[in-house]
Scaffold this motif. Sequence first.
Motif, mmCIF file in Angstrom:
data_model
loop_
_atom_site.group_PDB
_atom_site.id
_atom_site.type_symbol
_atom_site.label_atom_id
_atom_site.label_comp_id
_atom_site.label_asym_id
_atom_site.label_seq_id
_atom_site.Cartn_x
_atom_site.Cartn_y
_atom_site.Cartn_z
ATOM 1 N N LYS A 14 0.827 -1.207 0.000
ATOM 2 C CA LYS A 14 0.000 0.000 0.000
ATOM 3 C C LYS A 14 0.859 1.255 0.000
ATOM 4 C CE LYS A 14 -2.501 3.039 2.844
ATOM 5 N NZ LYS A 14 -1.568 4.122 3.103
ATOM 6 N N ASP A 15 1.915 1.262 0.810
ATOM 7 C CA ASP A 15 2.778 2.435 0.923
ATOM 8 C C ASP A 15 3.570 2.713 -0.357
ATOM 9 O OD1 ASP A 15 1.853 2.813 3.493
ATOM 10 O OD2 ASP A 15 3.607 1.896 4.449
ATOM 11 N N ARG A 16 3.816 1.698 -1.157
ATOM 12 C CA ARG A 16 4.553 1.880 -2.418
ATOM 13 C C ARG A 16 3.667 2.392 -3.546
ATOM 14 N NH1 ARG A 16 6.404 -3.694 -3.435
ATOM 15 N NH2 ARG A 16 6.729 -2.904 -5.527
ATOM 16 N N LEU A 17 2.354 2.305 -3.375
ATOM 17 C CA LEU A 17 1.439 2.755 -4.432
ATOM 18 C C LEU A 17 1.511 4.265 -4.608
ATOM 19 C CD1 LEU A 17 -1.656 0.567 -3.565
ATOM 20 C CD2 LEU A 17 -0.272 0.404 -5.647
ATOM 21 N N ARG A 23 -8.138 5.487 -5.053
ATOM 22 C CA ARG A 23 -9.290 5.950 -5.842
ATOM 23 C C ARG A 23 -9.347 5.223 -7.192
ATOM 24 N NH1 ARG A 23 -12.751 9.115 -4.645
ATOM 25 N NH2 ARG A 23 -11.562 10.216 -3.069
ATOM 26 N N LYS A 24 -8.195 5.047 -7.823
ATOM 27 C CA LYS A 24 -8.136 4.356 -9.114
ATOM 28 C C LYS A 24 -8.661 2.923 -8.982
ATOM 29 C CE LYS A 24 -4.918 3.302 -12.846
ATOM 30 N NZ LYS A 24 -3.549 3.476 -13.346
ATOM 31 N N ILE A 25 -8.217 2.226 -7.946
ATOM 32 C CA ILE A 25 -8.675 0.853 -7.717
ATOM 33 C C ILE A 25 -10.172 0.841 -7.426
ATOM 34 C CG2 ILE A 25 -8.519 -1.129 -6.145
ATOM 35 C CD1 ILE A 25 -5.497 -0.416 -5.832
ATOM 36 N N SER A 26 -10.629 1.774 -6.596
ATOM 37 C CA SER A 26 -12.053 1.798 -6.235
ATOM 38 C C SER A 26 -12.923 2.054 -7.458
ATOM 39 C CB SER A 26 -12.332 2.835 -5.150
ATOM 40 O OG SER A 26 -12.215 4.148 -5.640
ATOM 41 N N GLU A 27 -12.490 2.939 -8.334
ATOM 42 C CA GLU A 27 -13.271 3.226 -9.542
ATOM 43 C C GLU A 27 -13.267 2.035 -10.496
ATOM 44 O OE1 GLU A 27 -11.517 6.855 -10.976
ATOM 45 O OE2 GLU A 27 -12.529 8.065 -9.441
ATOM 46 N N ASP A 73 -4.342 -7.669 -6.656
ATOM 47 C CA ASP A 73 -3.902 -7.816 -8.043
ATOM 48 C C ASP A 73 -3.869 -6.469 -8.757
ATOM 49 O OD1 ASP A 73 -3.727 -10.564 -7.580
ATOM 50 O OD2 ASP A 73 -5.675 -10.989 -8.484
ATOM 51 N N CYS A 74 -4.866 -5.622 -8.506
ATOM 52 C CA CYS A 74 -4.885 -4.269 -9.084
ATOM 53 C C CYS A 74 -3.690 -3.469 -8.575
ATOM 54 C CB CYS A 74 -6.179 -3.538 -8.737
ATOM 55 S SG CYS A 74 -7.608 -4.085 -9.656
ATOM 56 N N ALA A 75 -3.386 -3.591 -7.289
ATOM 57 C CA ALA A 75 -2.252 -2.870 -6.711
ATOM 58 C C ALA A 75 -0.942 -3.322 -7.357
ATOM 59 C CB ALA A 75 -2.209 -3.089 -5.198
ATOM 60 N N TYR A 76 -0.768 -4.626 -7.529
ATOM 61 C CA TYR A 76 0.443 -5.134 -8.192
ATOM 62 C C TYR A 76 0.545 -4.612 -9.623
ATOM 63 C CZ TYR A 76 1.688 -8.529 -4.541
ATOM 64 O OH TYR A 76 2.092 -9.137 -3.368
ATOM 65 N N ARG A 77 -0.582 -4.560 -10.321
ATOM 66 C CA ARG A 77 -0.579 -4.057 -11.695
ATOM 67 C C ARG A 77 -0.149 -2.593 -11.721
ATOM 68 N NH1 ARG A 77 -4.178 -1.366 -13.830
ATOM 69 N NH2 ARG A 77 -5.931 -2.140 -12.634
ATOM 70 N N ILE A 78 -0.689 -1.796 -10.798
ATOM 71 C CA ILE A 78 -0.318 -0.375 -10.728
ATOM 72 C C ILE A 78 1.169 -0.235 -10.417
ATOM 73 C CG2 ILE A 78 -0.597 1.737 -9.363
ATOM 74 C CD1 ILE A 78 -3.607 0.941 -9.129
ATOM 75 N N LEU A 79 1.683 -1.042 -9.512
ATOM 76 C CA LEU A 79 3.110 -0.980 -9.184
ATOM 77 C C LEU A 79 3.968 -1.363 -10.383
ATOM 78 C CD1 LEU A 79 3.116 -2.429 -5.566
ATOM 79 C CD2 LEU A 79 3.618 -0.074 -6.258
ATOM 80 N N GLY A 80 3.475 -2.278 -11.196
ATOM 81 C CA GLY A 80 4.192 -2.672 -12.405
ATOM 82 C C GLY A 80 4.220 -1.572 -13.452
ATOM 83 N N GLU A 81 3.250 -0.669 -13.390
ATOM 84 C CA GLU A 81 3.178 0.440 -14.337
ATOM 85 C C GLU A 81 4.084 1.591 -13.936
ATOM 86 O OE1 GLU A 81 -0.952 1.473 -14.402
ATOM 87 O OE2 GLU A 81 -1.531 -0.349 -15.462
ATOM 88 N N CYS A 82 4.533 1.609 -12.664
ATOM 89 C CA CYS A 82 5.359 2.723 -12.154
ATOM 90 C C CYS A 82 6.757 2.684 -12.728
ATOM 91 C CB CYS A 82 5.442 2.674 -10.638
ATOM 92 S SG CYS A 82 3.885 2.906 -9.805
#
Length: 82
Positions: A14-17, A23-27, A73-82
Amino acid sequence: MTKTITFNDLRKIKDRLPEGSMRKISEELNLNVETVRNYFGGTNYREGKSIGVHVEQGPNGGVVELDDTTILDCAYRILGEC
């Protein structure tokens, strides 16, 4: 699919996001943003829900069993995009 992870490891993810990720995940998943925050250890149950997160006290903040890894899984995907 269930997954077991330490509470501290879940918080580290969570802290690395990047800012705005909750908000992105919730939407994307059509969830209340507080529900997503609660998934990562938040406690705002007045605005959000608890969804399939079970914490057992112990070392490293305890063990968290996730009944559904969709948010993670959404969080991992976002971290992969960073």
